[in-house]
Every structure is written in structure tokens, then in C-alpha cells.
Design an enzyme around this catalytic site. Structure first.
Site, PDB file in Angstrom:
ATOM      1  N   THR A 114      33.494  62.573  46.159  1.00  0.00           N
ATOM      2  CA  THR A 114      33.333  63.793  46.950  1.00  0.00           C
ATOM      3  C   THR A 114      34.585  64.016  47.792  1.00  0.00           C
ATOM      4  OG1 THR A 114      32.171  62.536  48.679  1.00  0.00           O
ATOM      5  CG2 THR A 114      30.823  63.652  47.018  1.00  0.00           C
TER       6      THR A 114
ATOM      7  N   ASP B 151      30.647  58.605  47.118  1.00  0.00           N
ATOM      8  CA  ASP B 151      30.508  59.583  48.195  1.00  0.00           C
ATOM      9  C   ASP B 151      31.437  59.154  49.326  1.00  0.00           C
ATOM     10  OD1 ASP B 151      29.752  61.573  49.866  1.00  0.00           O
ATOM     11  OD2 ASP B 151      27.625  61.080  49.905  1.00  0.00           O
ATOM     12  N   ILE B 152      32.698  59.625  49.250  1.00  0.00           N
ATOM     13  CA  ILE B 152      33.716  59.178  50.200  1.00  0.00           C
ATOM     14  C   ILE B 152      34.172  60.303  51.125  1.00  0.00           C
ATOM     15  CG2 ILE B 152      34.489  57.375  48.619  1.00  0.00           C
ATOM     16  CD1 ILE B 152      36.951  59.129  48.014  1.00  0.00           C
ATOM     17  N   LYS B 153      33.949  61.570  50.726  1.00  0.00           N
ATOM     18  CA  LYS B 153      34.279  62.752  51.544  1.00  0.00           C
ATOM     19  C   LYS B 153      35.679  62.676  52.133  1.00  0.00           C
ATOM     20  CE  LYS B 153      29.487  63.869  52.792  1.00  0.00           C
ATOM     21  NZ  LYS B 153      28.774  62.703  52.250  1.00  0.00           N
ATOM     22  N   ARG B 154      36.640  62.304  51.327  1.00  0.00           N
ATOM     23  CA  ARG B 154      38.017  62.220  51.805  1.00  0.00           C
ATOM     24  C   ARG B 154      38.659  63.600  51.841  1.00  0.00           C
ATOM     25  NH1 ARG B 154      36.243  57.801  53.116  1.00  0.00           N
ATOM     26  NH2 ARG B 154      37.192  55.808  52.564  1.00  0.00           N
TER      27      ARG B 154
END
Length: 311
Positions: free
Chosen positions: A140, A103-106
Site C-alpha cells: 500500500t 500494508d506499509i502505507k509508505r
């Protein structure tokens, strides 16, 4: 990798992902005190406590679930030591046969987006050696910058047979400030529907046997929107945060799934990893925190099964 995720969901009968989002306030005092005694009350001591805590939970639940989702920010707060534990956690979970969703939401563009994709999903050449960075199975991705930010991830995913989950309708209360807005171009659908349509389009370029490697994040706290998005993205697997601690429950989830009972995987983080702090599981106590987490997974599985059976 999407085929492996589907296979593991079928095998466990548990469309559940455990969010490994550690906080020092969740970690039992005995684990913290032991880590501090060995490494000091510093970032190294904190990171060691996180590692031991994660390991205990993974050992307790790994046979019940198909996947885990470590949230990188919860490790970054401990600096380089925390990132080392993030990597150690990813590797350990993969050794246990779990699918790992980073879950890194880059979200960025061009070479920067490609560097994020390579660092988390791909390989980089160092001299004559190909090296892997964090090596998650999925990550993500924030689509706010458009196709320029997403397509480098899809490119690496094609090369590595890995996948992404794109933020479409997130579970937080203020998500509607942007995601529910209608654009002034004559298309009166809210933005999240238009992003969902792009996810379906991107997904057609990277398909597994039944579902696309390009999935979506849609919060359990918005069941009506989930119903709409399920129709817009029939081949996209939906990662569903917001269960448990954020208020989502099994009955809210039925429309996130397709008629085959697949198509979604539901995340619970502190509702599982800090279950021993809840009144319902207080009987386990700090010492048996991992057993409390296992009980919480079993209860979550039963809740989802019951809701799907009743739809």
C-alpha cells in the site's frame, strides 16, 4: 502478479484478504505463556507468540482465500524481533501459495521512495549478489506527496511484475477531513475523486491482462464513494478495508465490484484473526482460535456471495 491475484480469486470464489494484524490481546494465553516460557517476557517472546499465532491462522484458512495482508506497524511495535516475524510471515504465506499484500502505507519522494519500493518489492545488489528484502507481492502506498512518491514504486513494480494499492478513500471516520475537500482551483470534485483519476492514469502505464497493477484502497464504510470511484477507475483493483469490525458488510460492497464479479478484494483483520473473542464464535474457545478464524472466513465469503448475487 495482478493476473495471479485474479486467478486465485476466481479459483477460490472468495474475493477476500485476511489482515494479519496481530496484537498481544488477540493471542490466546496458551500461546503467549509458551513463548514467554521459552524466550522470556520480552520482545523476543512477544514476537514468537505472534509467529505461532499467525502460523495457526494461515494453516487454517490458506485453502479458502487468495491473499493475506500483514500490517507492518503491528510488527514494528516489537522492534527488530517483530520485523523478523513480519518477514517470516511473508515467506510462510508465499510458501502456502498466498498472494501477500504488505500494508506499509509508505509515501516519500525520490531516492527515499525508491528505497522503500526496493526494500519491499524489489532487489538490491550487494557485491555480486542480488538480494531481496521483505519481498511482498503488493504494498500500500500513500499518494500525498504526488507523482514523485508513486512513480518510483511503479518503476520497481514494472521490473518485478508486482503491484501497489494507493490510498484513495480510507475507511476511518476522519478520512473526510482531507479526502472529501474540494480544491480551490475550480475543480469542485472532492480530493478522493481526483486521486482516483490519477490512479487510473498511473494504472494505464502498468497493465495486466484484465486489470492494472496499480490498484486503490477504498473503505467499505463509504459505499457511495466506492460506487463513484469504481466508475472512475474501471481497470484498478480495489482493496476494500473496513469490513466486519469497522462496520462494513456484504451489502455495502456490491458497487466496488465490476459487472464481471471481479475488481475488488475485501479485507477483514480482527474480525477473522480474533474471531474466537466474538460471541458468535465463542464456542470454539481459545484453544481452537484458528478454527474460529476459518468459520469467520466462510461466513464472510457467504455474505459477499449473497450480496453480489442479489445486486
Amino acid at each position: 502478479m495482478i493476473d495471479r491475484l485474479v486467478e486465485k480469486i476466481k479459483k477460490t470464489h472468495a474475493p477476500i484478504v485476511v489482515g494479519l494484524d496481530p496484537s498481544l490481546k488477540f493471542i490466546p494465553s496458551g500461546i503467549r505463556e509458551k513463548a514467554y516460557a521459552e524466550f522470556g517476557e520480552n520482545l523476543q517472546g512477544a514476537a514468537e507468540a505472534v509467529w505461532q499465532y499467525n502460523k495457526g491462522i494461515v494453516d487454517a484458512v490458506q485453502d479458502l482465500i487468495p491473499a493475506v495482508k500483514p500490517q507492518i506497524a503491528m510488527y514494528e511495535q516489537f522492534g527488530v524481533e517483530g520485523l523478523a516475524v513480519f518477514k517470516r510471515t511473508v515467506d510462510y504465506c508465499k510458501e502456502k501459495g498466498l498472494v501477500v499484500i504488505g500494508d506499509i502505507k509508505r509515501g516519500d519522494i525520490g531516492s527515499t521512495s525508491e528505497a522503500y519500493a526496493v526494500g519491499h518489492l524489489g532487489q538490491i545488489q550487494v557485491g555480486n549478489t542480488m538480494c531481496r528484502g521483505f519481498d511482498e507481492d503488493f504494498v500500500t502506498v500513500n499518494p500525498y506527496l504526488g507523482s514523485d512518491g508513486v512513480e518510483p514504486f511503479i518503476k520497481v513494480c514494472r521490473e518485478e511484475k508486482k503491484g501497489i494499492f494507493i490510498l484513495v478513500k480510507t475507511s476511518n471516520p476522519s478520512s473526510g477531513e482531507f479526502q472529501d475537500q474540494r480544491l480551490a482551483d475550480g475543480d469542485m470534485r472532492p480530493l478522493y475523486e481526483q486521486v482516483g483519476e490519477k490512479v487510473a492514469c498511473w494504472g494505464e502505464t502498468h497493465m495486466g491482462s484484465e486489470y492494472s497493477y496499480v490498484g486503490a484502497v477504498v473503505g467499505a464504510t463509504y459505499p457511495e464513494q466506492g460506487k463513484i470511484l469504481r466508475k472512475i477507475m474501471p481497470k484498478a483493483f480495489i482493496l476494500v478495508p473496513g469490513y466486519g469490525a469497522q462496520g462494513g458488510k456484504g451489502a455495502d460492497l456490491v458497487h466496488f465490484f465490476n459487472d464481471d464479479g471481479l475488481g475488488a478484494i475485501v479485507n477483514s483483520s480482527r474480525g477473522i484473526i480474533a474471531a474466537y473473542q466474538q460471541e458468535k464464535y465463542a464456542k470454539f474457545g481459545e484453544e481452537n482460535y484458528a478454527e474460529a478464524s476459518r468459520a469467520a472466513v466462510e461466513d464472510m465469503k457467504a455474505d459477499i456471495e449473497s450480496a453480489l448475487a442479489a445486486r
